[in-house]
Design a protein around this motif. Sequence first.
Motif, PDB file in Angstrom:
ATOM      1  N   UNK A  93      -3.766  19.339  -9.833  1.00 54.50           N
ATOM      2  CA  UNK A  93      -2.937  20.194 -10.645  1.00 54.50           C
ATOM      3  C   UNK A  93      -1.500  20.321 -10.172  1.00 54.50           C
ATOM      4  N   UNK A  94      -1.073  19.421  -9.310  1.00 53.95           N
ATOM      5  CA  UNK A  94       0.302  19.472  -8.818  1.00 53.95           C
ATOM      6  C   UNK A  94       1.255  18.977  -9.902  1.00 53.95           C
ATOM      7  N   UNK A  95       2.493  19.440  -9.828  1.00 55.47           N
ATOM      8  CA  UNK A  95       3.499  19.033 -10.805  1.00 55.47           C
ATOM      9  C   UNK A  95       3.827  17.552 -10.643  1.00 55.47           C
ATOM     10  N   UNK A  96       4.027  16.897 -11.781  1.00 55.02           N
ATOM     11  CA  UNK A  96       4.460  15.493 -11.767  1.00 55.02           C
ATOM     12  C   UNK A  96       5.921  15.428 -11.345  1.00 55.02           C
ATOM     13  N   UNK A  97       6.312  14.326 -10.708  1.00 52.98           N
ATOM     14  CA  UNK A  97       7.735  14.145 -10.424  1.00 52.98           C
ATOM     15  C   UNK A  97       8.531  14.083 -11.731  1.00 52.98           C
ATOM     16  N   UNK A  98       9.835  14.262 -11.640  1.00 51.14           N
ATOM     17  CA  UNK A  98      10.695  14.199 -12.826  1.00 51.14           C
ATOM     18  C   UNK A  98      10.695  12.776 -13.397  1.00 51.14           C
ATOM     19  N   UNK A 142      -0.400   8.361  -5.968  1.00 57.78           N
ATOM     20  CA  UNK A 142      -0.749   9.720  -5.553  1.00 57.78           C
ATOM     21  C   UNK A 142       0.148  10.771  -6.204  1.00 57.78           C
ATOM     22  N   UNK A 143       1.471  10.710  -6.029  1.00 57.18           N
ATOM     23  CA  UNK A 143       2.295  11.782  -6.603  1.00 57.18           C
ATOM     24  C   UNK A 143       2.441  11.746  -8.126  1.00 57.18           C
ATOM     25  N   UNK A 144       2.357  10.572  -8.737  1.00 59.65           N
ATOM     26  CA  UNK A 144       2.597  10.475 -10.182  1.00 59.65           C
ATOM     27  C   UNK A 144       1.307  10.643 -10.986  1.00 59.65           C
ATOM     28  N   UNK A 145       0.206  10.078 -10.514  1.00 62.59           N
ATOM     29  CA  UNK A 145      -1.022  10.079 -11.300  1.00 62.59           C
ATOM     30  C   UNK A 145      -2.138  10.944 -10.715  1.00 62.59           C
ATOM     31  N   UNK A 146      -2.505  10.693  -9.485  1.00 61.37           N
ATOM     32  CA  UNK A 146      -3.706  11.329  -8.937  1.00 61.37           C
ATOM     33  C   UNK A 146      -3.537  12.805  -8.609  1.00 61.37           C
ATOM     34  N   UNK A 147      -2.482  13.165  -7.885  1.00 60.26           N
ATOM     35  CA  UNK A 147      -2.321  14.563  -7.484  1.00 60.26           C
ATOM     36  C   UNK A 147      -2.112  15.493  -8.685  1.00 60.26           C
ATOM     37  N   UNK A 148      -1.325  15.097  -9.680  1.00 64.11           N
ATOM     38  CA  UNK A 148      -1.222  15.961 -10.867  1.00 64.11           C
ATOM     39  C   UNK A 148      -2.563  16.078 -11.615  1.00 64.11           C
ATOM     40  N   UNK A 149      -3.283  14.975 -11.728  1.00 62.24           N
ATOM     41  CA  UNK A 149      -4.534  14.980 -12.492  1.00 62.24           C
ATOM     42  C   UNK A 149      -5.657  15.727 -11.781  1.00 62.24           C
ATOM     43  N   UNK A 183       0.826  -1.207   0.000  1.00 65.45           N
ATOM     44  CA  UNK A 183       0.000   0.000   0.000  1.00 65.45           C
ATOM     45  C   UNK A 183       0.862   1.260   0.000  1.00 65.45           C
ATOM     46  N   UNK A 184       1.903   1.260   0.788  1.00 65.04           N
ATOM     47  CA  UNK A 184       2.781   2.432   0.874  1.00 65.04           C
ATOM     48  C   UNK A 184       3.427   2.723  -0.475  1.00 65.04           C
ATOM     49  N   UNK A 185       4.022   1.716  -1.084  1.00 57.65           N
ATOM     50  CA  UNK A 185       4.753   1.929  -2.326  1.00 57.65           C
ATOM     51  C   UNK A 185       3.805   2.196  -3.495  1.00 57.65           C
ATOM     52  N   UNK A 186       2.729   1.412  -3.606  1.00 52.56           N
ATOM     53  CA  UNK A 186       1.851   1.573  -4.761  1.00 52.56           C
ATOM     54  C   UNK A 186       1.008   2.838  -4.682  1.00 52.56           C
ATOM     55  N   UNK A 187       0.465   3.143  -3.519  1.00 46.39           N
ATOM     56  CA  UNK A 187      -0.438   4.289  -3.410  1.00 46.39           C
ATOM     57  C   UNK A 187       0.281   5.570  -3.011  1.00 46.39           C
ATOM     58  N   UNK A 188       0.943   5.536  -1.874  1.00 38.76           N
ATOM     59  CA  UNK A 188       1.520   6.771  -1.341  1.00 38.76           C
ATOM     60  C   UNK A 188       2.736   7.260  -2.119  1.00 38.76           C
ATOM     61  N   UNK A 189       3.526   6.322  -2.626  1.00 45.09           N
ATOM     62  CA  UNK A 189       4.761   6.725  -3.291  1.00 45.09           C
ATOM     63  C   UNK A 189       4.667   6.739  -4.819  1.00 45.09           C
ATOM     64  N   UNK A 190       3.630   6.084  -5.392  1.00 46.11           N
ATOM     65  CA  UNK A 190       3.515   6.101  -6.846  1.00 46.11           C
ATOM     66  C   UNK A 190       2.214   6.751  -7.318  1.00 46.11           C
TER      67      UNK A 190
END
Length: 174
Positions: A120-125, A110-117, A101-108
Amino acid sequence: MILLQSPSRAVHWLCIEANIPINIKYTWLTRGEHLSNEFLAVNPLHQIPAMQHDDFCLSEATAIMNYLTDIHGCSDKWFGATHRAKAVINKHLSWYHTNLRKISTLEYFLPVLLMPAYLGMAKPSVNEIEAKLNALHDMFANLDFLLEGKNFLAGSDISARRFTLRLRYFCFKD
């Protein structure tokens, strides 16, 4: 019972399989409903899932599933009948929260897909995304290793752990 994300669904699925009656209340995090006075009376930490049984309030999916199966007399089937079986199931439930759960949701997701979409937050590099994907692949390699030669992590019988892990794993397994 408050239902929205995968730990909440794990509680819900367990209740369906174990024939445990519950009343579900949907709580929209994006609308801030988890910050309402009504919700905070059930869980002052404003996290889901949370439940209220008479005057007793409880949060955290594993704790809720343990409590519900205990009061309905079916804990042995879902959480193990022996001390060792319970320990193995609880080990895998802990692994789920600190790894899958930590790696799939919190670390991938949320920051890569959900929060940017959605926010409107910036995607990680690109390099950060690649590192997150590598961590995700490593975690699934560990899960495959744990499952090697078994139908379920805790042996040949279904348990509560299956509901928490299955929610994530069925989305990724090819």
